[in-house]
Design a protein around this motif. Sequence first.
Motif, mmCIF file in Angstrom:
data_model
loop_
_atom_site.group_PDB
_atom_site.id
_atom_site.type_symbol
_atom_site.label_atom_id
_atom_site.label_comp_id
_atom_site.label_asym_id
_atom_site.label_seq_id
_atom_site.Cartn_x
_atom_site.Cartn_y
_atom_site.Cartn_z
ATOM 1 N N GLY A 243 -15.865 1.114 -1.513
ATOM 2 C CA GLY A 243 -15.527 1.273 -0.105
ATOM 3 C C GLY A 243 -16.353 2.341 0.576
ATOM 4 O O GLY A 243 -16.877 3.248 -0.075
ATOM 5 N N GLU A 244 -16.477 2.220 1.880
ATOM 6 C CA GLU A 244 -17.233 3.199 2.650
ATOM 7 C C GLU A 244 -16.288 4.239 3.249
ATOM 8 O O GLU A 244 -15.076 4.025 3.320
ATOM 9 N N ALA B 160 -12.484 7.099 0.974
ATOM 10 C CA ALA B 160 -12.786 6.320 -0.230
ATOM 11 C C ALA B 160 -13.597 7.144 -1.219
ATOM 12 O O ALA B 160 -13.344 7.109 -2.435
ATOM 13 N N TRP C 39 0.821 -1.217 0.000
ATOM 14 C CA TRP C 39 0.000 0.000 0.000
ATOM 15 C C TRP C 39 0.854 1.265 0.000
ATOM 16 O O TRP C 39 1.889 1.342 0.654
ATOM 17 N N ARG D 185 -12.519 8.217 -5.116
ATOM 18 C CA ARG D 185 -13.375 7.964 -6.286
ATOM 19 C C ARG D 185 -13.672 9.262 -7.029
ATOM 20 O O ARG D 185 -13.656 9.296 -8.263
ATOM 21 N N LEU E 10 -7.288 3.808 3.440
ATOM 22 C CA LEU E 10 -8.553 4.542 3.443
ATOM 23 C C LEU E 10 -9.273 4.493 4.784
ATOM 24 O O LEU E 10 -9.956 5.451 5.152
ATOM 25 N N GLU E 11 -9.134 3.387 5.514
ATOM 26 C CA GLU E 11 -9.830 3.277 6.790
ATOM 27 C C GLU E 11 -9.186 4.136 7.869
ATOM 28 O O GLU E 11 -9.825 4.453 8.879
ATOM 29 N N ARG F 198 -8.847 -0.028 -3.974
ATOM 30 C CA ARG F 198 -9.340 -0.170 -2.606
ATOM 31 C C ARG F 198 -10.578 0.688 -2.366
ATOM 32 O O ARG F 198 -11.442 0.349 -1.563
ATOM 33 N N ALA F 199 -10.653 1.827 -3.067
ATOM 34 C CA ALA F 199 -11.770 2.745 -2.856
ATOM 35 C C ALA F 199 -13.045 2.300 -3.559
ATOM 36 O O ALA F 199 -14.132 2.744 -3.204
#
Length: 206
Positions: free
Chosen positions: A131-132, A136, A93, A140, A99-100, A127-128
Amino acid sequence: AANGATPLHVACQQGHVECARLLLEAGAAIDQADEQGATPLFAACQDGHLEVAKLLSSYGASRAATPFGTPEEVATEEGHADLAVWLVASRGWTPLAHLETLTAARATSLLRSGASLHEGEPTPLRRAAGGEGEAAALVRRAAAPWSPASHSLFPAAARARAALLVLSIYEIHERYHLDSAGATNGIAALDFGHCVLGFAITRETQ
């Protein structure tokens, strides 16, 4: 501290994630080791502080070996299974892929400074996808063609180019907005300009 530990090192060793975040935001040296050679990330992994390790990794902390082994090795040796699993999963990564862990402000800062959406394994964009969370959603949005809504997420060079092109389009619009025929031509130029800007402005603009 007596052993050469920095405030960041102490915060990470004790699992104080918000203190560590404030220190990192203030520019603390992320990889500065204590006198024995242990880095903040190693200290966090030794004591099983998963969220601290995630935070340090999101700032690009080195995972290189210390005199006591790598962060991944010490997490495994100390029985911190969840941390060890995460360290393996996140090996490829980039900071933007965390992102979290990223706040919206931090994600925005990375995007505006030119962080790639397509580097790393998996990439931040991958990963996004679906994703929430705010980070994320920002990734996007940054991946979409340039628009006024995504302008603030582009790097400085791309933002400058966009501002110049938008100004040029409006100048053309004003120049030809003279009569009914001119107005039609001007509006057409404005609409055309807005359509093509999404293709003319890229995140990689130099």
